[in-house]
Design a protein around this motif. Structure first.
Motif, PDB file in Angstrom:
ATOM      1  N   PRO A 178     -34.055  37.167  13.188  1.00  0.00           N
ATOM      2  CA  PRO A 178     -33.445  38.511  13.952  1.00  0.00           C
ATOM      3  C   PRO A 178     -32.437  37.616  14.616  1.00  0.00           C
ATOM      4  O   PRO A 178     -31.749  39.052  14.842  1.00  0.00           O
ATOM      5  N   LEU A 179     -32.603  36.758  15.536  1.00  0.00           N
ATOM      6  CA  LEU A 179     -31.299  35.656  16.050  1.00  0.00           C
ATOM      7  C   LEU A 179     -29.793  36.068  15.429  1.00  0.00           C
ATOM      8  O   LEU A 179     -28.782  36.471  15.802  1.00  0.00           O
ATOM      9  N   GLY A 180     -30.467  35.500  13.623  1.00  0.00           N
ATOM     10  CA  GLY A 180     -28.973  35.207  13.041  1.00  0.00           C
ATOM     11  C   GLY A 180     -28.648  36.432  12.993  1.00  0.00           C
ATOM     12  O   GLY A 180     -27.157  36.794  12.639  1.00  0.00           O
ATOM     13  N   ALA A 181     -29.280  38.023  12.144  1.00  0.00           N
ATOM     14  CA  ALA A 181     -28.894  38.676  11.917  1.00  0.00           C
ATOM     15  C   ALA A 181     -28.559  39.139  13.012  1.00  0.00           C
ATOM     16  O   ALA A 181     -27.610  40.540  12.715  1.00  0.00           O
ATOM     17  N   LEU A 182     -28.455  39.153  13.897  1.00  0.00           N
ATOM     18  CA  LEU A 182     -28.141  39.885  15.197  1.00  0.00           C
ATOM     19  C   LEU A 182     -26.806  39.629  15.343  1.00  0.00           C
ATOM     20  O   LEU A 182     -25.476  40.145  16.368  1.00  0.00           O
ATOM     21  N   VAL A 183     -27.064  37.954  15.664  1.00  0.00           N
ATOM     22  CA  VAL A 183     -25.599  37.500  16.111  1.00  0.00           C
ATOM     23  C   VAL A 183     -24.439  37.564  14.985  1.00  0.00           C
ATOM     24  O   VAL A 183     -23.546  37.977  15.623  1.00  0.00           O
ATOM     25  N   MET A 184     -25.062  37.901  13.478  1.00  0.00           N
ATOM     26  CA  MET A 184     -23.716  38.110  12.816  1.00  0.00           C
ATOM     27  C   MET A 184     -23.285  39.502  12.684  1.00  0.00           C
ATOM     28  O   MET A 184     -22.239  39.821  12.752  1.00  0.00           O
ATOM     29  N   SER A 185     -24.214  40.216  13.136  1.00  0.00           N
ATOM     30  CA  SER A 185     -24.209  42.005  13.167  1.00  0.00           C
ATOM     31  C   SER A 185     -22.407  42.103  13.336  1.00  0.00           C
ATOM     32  O   SER A 185     -22.024  42.682  14.122  1.00  0.00           O
ATOM     33  N   ILE A 186     -22.392  40.732  15.518  1.00  0.00           N
ATOM     34  CA  ILE A 186     -21.854  41.292  16.531  1.00  0.00           C
ATOM     35  C   ILE A 186     -20.497  40.410  15.368  1.00  0.00           C
ATOM     36  O   ILE A 186     -19.900  40.754  15.995  1.00  0.00           O
ATOM     37  N   LEU A 187     -20.408  39.711  15.340  1.00  0.00           N
ATOM     38  CA  LEU A 187     -19.948  38.960  14.658  1.00  0.00           C
ATOM     39  C   LEU A 187     -18.982  39.478  13.730  1.00  0.00           C
ATOM     40  O   LEU A 187     -17.381  40.115  14.122  1.00  0.00           O
ATOM     41  N   VAL A 188     -19.744  40.304  13.038  1.00  0.00           N
ATOM     42  CA  VAL A 188     -18.607  40.951  11.910  1.00  0.00           C
ATOM     43  C   VAL A 188     -18.436  41.963  12.532  1.00  0.00           C
ATOM     44  O   VAL A 188     -16.839  42.620  12.134  1.00  0.00           O
ATOM     45  N   GLY A 189     -18.769  42.557  13.598  1.00  0.00           N
ATOM     46  CA  GLY A 189     -18.462  44.142  13.838  1.00  0.00           C
ATOM     47  C   GLY A 189     -17.858  43.934  15.132  1.00  0.00           C
ATOM     48  O   GLY A 189     -16.612  44.809  14.632  1.00  0.00           O
ATOM     49  N   TRP A 190     -17.452  42.680  15.783  1.00  0.00           N
ATOM     50  CA  TRP A 190     -16.513  42.909  16.724  1.00  0.00           C
ATOM     51  C   TRP A 190     -15.536  41.772  16.680  1.00  0.00           C
ATOM     52  O   TRP A 190     -14.574  42.184  17.296  1.00  0.00           O
ATOM     53  N   VAL A 191     -16.433  40.234  16.264  1.00  0.00           N
ATOM     54  CA  VAL A 191     -15.213  39.128  16.577  1.00  0.00           C
ATOM     55  C   VAL A 191     -14.296  39.615  15.013  1.00  0.00           C
ATOM     56  O   VAL A 191     -12.998  39.255  15.260  1.00  0.00           O
ATOM     57  N   ILE A 192     -14.784  39.305  14.002  1.00  0.00           N
ATOM     58  CA  ILE A 192     -14.076  39.282  13.110  1.00  0.00           C
ATOM     59  C   ILE A 192     -13.431  40.338  12.628  1.00  0.00           C
ATOM     60  O   ILE A 192     -12.676  40.883  11.704  1.00  0.00           O
ATOM     61  N   GLY A 193     -14.079  41.555  12.596  1.00  0.00           N
ATOM     62  CA  GLY A 193     -13.785  42.725  12.295  1.00  0.00           C
ATOM     63  C   GLY A 193     -14.326  43.217  10.846  1.00  0.00           C
ATOM     64  O   GLY A 193     -14.313  41.798   9.683  1.00  0.00           O
ATOM     65  N   PRO A 194     -14.759  44.436  10.631  1.00  0.00           N
ATOM     66  CA  PRO A 194     -16.020  44.574   9.546  1.00  0.00           C
ATOM     67  C   PRO A 194     -14.429  45.195   8.298  1.00  0.00           C
ATOM     68  O   PRO A 194     -15.083  44.802   7.513  1.00  0.00           O
ATOM     69  N   LEU A 203     -23.204  27.535   4.840  1.00  0.00           N
ATOM     70  CA  LEU A 203     -22.993  26.609   6.070  1.00  0.00           C
ATOM     71  C   LEU A 203     -20.888  26.382   5.801  1.00  0.00           C
ATOM     72  O   LEU A 203     -20.613  27.740   7.010  1.00  0.00           O
ATOM     73  N   VAL A 204     -20.342  26.326   5.113  1.00  0.00           N
ATOM     74  CA  VAL A 204     -19.574  26.805   5.279  1.00  0.00           C
ATOM     75  C   VAL A 204     -18.752  28.144   4.304  1.00  0.00           C
ATOM     76  O   VAL A 204     -17.967  28.766   5.608  1.00  0.00           O
ATOM     77  N   SER A 205     -19.144  29.161   4.682  1.00  0.00           N
ATOM     78  CA  SER A 205     -19.251  30.469   4.099  1.00  0.00           C
ATOM     79  C   SER A 205     -19.039  30.829   5.718  1.00  0.00           C
ATOM     80  O   SER A 205     -18.129  31.596   5.659  1.00  0.00           O
ATOM     81  N   TYR A 206     -20.364  30.582   6.659  1.00  0.00           N
ATOM     82  CA  TYR A 206     -20.065  31.009   8.183  1.00  0.00           C
ATOM     83  C   TYR A 206     -18.581  30.823   8.926  1.00  0.00           C
ATOM     84  O   TYR A 206     -17.642  31.060   8.881  1.00  0.00           O
ATOM     85  N   GLN A 207     -18.710  28.741   8.604  1.00  0.00           N
ATOM     86  CA  GLN A 207     -17.566  28.844   9.300  1.00  0.00           C
ATOM     87  C   GLN A 207     -16.598  28.929   8.746  1.00  0.00           C
ATOM     88  O   GLN A 207     -15.494  29.514   9.677  1.00  0.00           O
ATOM     89  N   ASN A 208     -16.165  29.312   7.126  1.00  0.00           N
ATOM     90  CA  ASN A 208     -14.571  29.673   6.690  1.00  0.00           C
ATOM     91  C   ASN A 208     -14.513  31.308   7.869  1.00  0.00           C
ATOM     92  O   ASN A 208     -13.843  31.574   8.028  1.00  0.00           O
ATOM     93  N   VAL A 209     -15.839  31.916   7.897  1.00  0.00           N
ATOM     94  CA  VAL A 209     -14.710  33.558   8.673  1.00  0.00           C
ATOM     95  C   VAL A 209     -15.232  33.220  10.321  1.00  0.00           C
ATOM     96  O   VAL A 209     -14.407  34.043  10.818  1.00  0.00           O
ATOM     97  N   ALA A 210     -16.017  32.110  10.722  1.00  0.00           N
ATOM     98  CA  ALA A 210     -16.388  32.491  12.302  1.00  0.00           C
ATOM     99  C   ALA A 210     -15.735  31.082  12.952  1.00  0.00           C
ATOM    100  O   ALA A 210     -16.488  30.902  14.015  1.00  0.00           O
TER     101      ALA A 210
END
Ligand code: PHE
Length: 477
Positions: free
Chosen positions: A412-428, A76-83
């Motif tokens: 699959p929903l979690g991974a979908l959101v995560m790939s969008i998050l990393v790819g487009w929101v916080i950046g690779p 939880l905290v790991s994801y919150q820290n980046v997003a």
């Protein structure tokens, strides 16, 4: 300093790898992969599976390890820290899914333990397992609710004892002995299976190219979604496991190398499991033997051991011990997601959490839901009431329902959101920075590959897999 004390760390990179491969190798490798490969194209399926593992599994696994190690905290905290807020959503999804999966994973592990005991009883001559069919022994097992619940308690108690020891002295220690033992047992069973007369048919079924599933566009898409769903479940992605285990990893270890080793090992074990079960099922399983899912393990394989004569119970014990170990190493990873979350949460609030108490409470919660699945006997005792008349697969049993929410939607929903998050929101770039620490590098070529996969390939593939999973679950049973 205090935080370090509560969290601990892997004792070695090899210990981390054993534990993470242990979390990935589970029932899905043994009862899902071999049959799906055989039924969905054989060798071409394997190529598609590997391509998906490289293009989608690898970037997501690398991302999860990097996000976990970056903050060194719970999922939880790991994801919150980046997003931030989006991270809260992802984090909770990754905590709830393991809990749901555990509700049936522990019960399935418990059936394996029962089969170890029954084969042992046959070996020492106190029970004649081989005089009843696999179907009969499994039906008896399903309908015996006290025994199902009792053995589930036993399975969860084993997990409790391991996790209570902590990351290094519990989980790592167990996996360092358990995983080599698992590999040895698997090898012995493979040698026996492939040398049975008639074994070749099983190998042919699994490996020989079969173009029939590719004869239409829909057929091809179905193979893609089957391979994607399997790859995803098998690598235990979007379950908080890789983030959690990654959070205990030292900054000096290579995340790229570790991701590749985990993916290659998991795929190898899936293929090896195929070599252990399909040749035996074809040689001795009898006409019309079930080749996938719980029935492959608990009916067909027991029939195989029943027909092996004097050595049958010995191979039965070895095989079911192998499956039990695979289930335990996955189950402890699932429980640890929750345990790490609670411990980190308490430390953040300035409390001094007691690991053994938190593990005990987590195990009791798991037990409460597992009792439902165990009492339901995978649906054979008819405990499931809601959705019963909808005619959908998910309305079948408690197990199907829990599986639908977790494997069908949340993962699959979690991974979908995560790939969008990393790819487009916080950046690779965030991932590249974490990968490139203490002498490790991520070259430009690899970074471009990773960026393209996480921005384009993974979101499209995950949306497609999500669609495939949901339609499979809600299709008429
Ligand atoms: N990867 C495990 C398997 O192949 C299943 C699993 C999924 C375990 C998610 C933990 C988390 O069976």
């Amino acid at each position: 300093m205090i935080m370090e004390h509560h969290r601990g760390q892997w004792g070695s990179n090899i210990g981390f790898l054993m534990a993470t491969v242990g979390a990935a190798v589970g029932l899905g490798n043994i009862w899902g992969f071999p049959y799906k490969m055989g039924a969905s194209g054989g060798f071409p399926f394997l190529i598609i599976y590997i391509a998906l593992a490289v293009l989608v599994g690898f970037p997501i696994m690398l991302t999860e390890l990097a996000i976990g190690r970056k903050s060194g905290k719970s999922v939880l905290v790991s994801y919150q820290n980046v997003a931030g807020g989006m991270g809260t959503f992802l984090g909770f999804l990754a905590i709830i899914s393991p809990l749901l999966i555990l509700s049936f994973y522990t019960v399935l592990g418990a059936y394996c333990i029962q089969y170890v005991c029954l084969n042992f009883a046959e070996l020492i001559g106190v029970f004649s397992l081989s005089s009843i069919s696999g179907a009969q022994s499994f039906t008896d097992m399903l309908s015996n609710q006290p025994l199902a619940i009792g053995s589930t308690v036993f399975f969860i108690a084993i997990c409790y004892l391991i996790i209570r020891g902590g990351i290094k002295d519990g989980i790592e220690k167990f996996n360092k002995i358990g995983m080599p033992a698992l590999a040895i047992m698997l090898l012995i069973v493979i040698i026996r299976a492939v040398t049975l007369p008639g074994a070749f048919e099983g190998l042919k079924f699994m490996f020989s190219p079969n173009w029939e599933p590719f004869s239409s566009v829909q057929g091809f898409l179905k193979v893609l979604s089957t391979a994607g769903g399997q790859m995803f479940f098998s690598l235990s992605l979007a379950m908080g496991i890789t983030v959690t285990y990654g959070s205990y990893l030292s900054k000096k270890e290579s995340l790229v190398k570790n991701s590749l080793i985990i993916i290659i090992s998991d795929t190898c074990v899936a293929i090896m499991a195929g070599l252990a079960v399909l040749p035996a099922a074809f040689a001795l399983g009898g006409e019309g033997a079930e080749l996938s899912g719980p029935k492959l393990l608990f009916i067909t394989m027991q029939d195989v051991f029943n027909s092996m004569g004097a050595f049958g119970p010995i191979f039965g014990i070895l095989f079911f011990l192998f499956v039990t170990l695979a289930a335990i190493t996955s189950a402890i990873a699932l429980v640890e997601v929750l345990v790490t979350f609670v411990i980190d949460h308490q430390v953040a609030k300035g409390r001094s959490p007691k690991r053994s108490r938190i593990v005990a409470i987590a195990c009791l919660i798991v037990l409460a839901e597992a009792v439902l699945v165990a009492a339901d006997g995978l649906g054979s005792n008819g405990l499931w009431i809601p959705f019963q008349d909808t005619g959908m697969t998910l309305g079948g049993t408690w197990l199907d329902f829990m599986d639908f929410i977790s494997e069908g939607v949340a993962m699959p929903l979690g991974a979908l959101v995560m790939s969008i998050l990393v790819g487009w929101v916080i950046g690779p770039k965030v991932i590249r920075n974490e990968v490139s620490l203490e002498g490790n590098t991520m070259g430009d070529g690899l970074y471009s590959f990773f960026s393209i996969c996480i921005r384009f390939v993974a979101p499209v593939a995950m949306a497609f897999i999500l669609y495939g999973q949901v339609t499979t679950f809600i299709s008429p049973a």
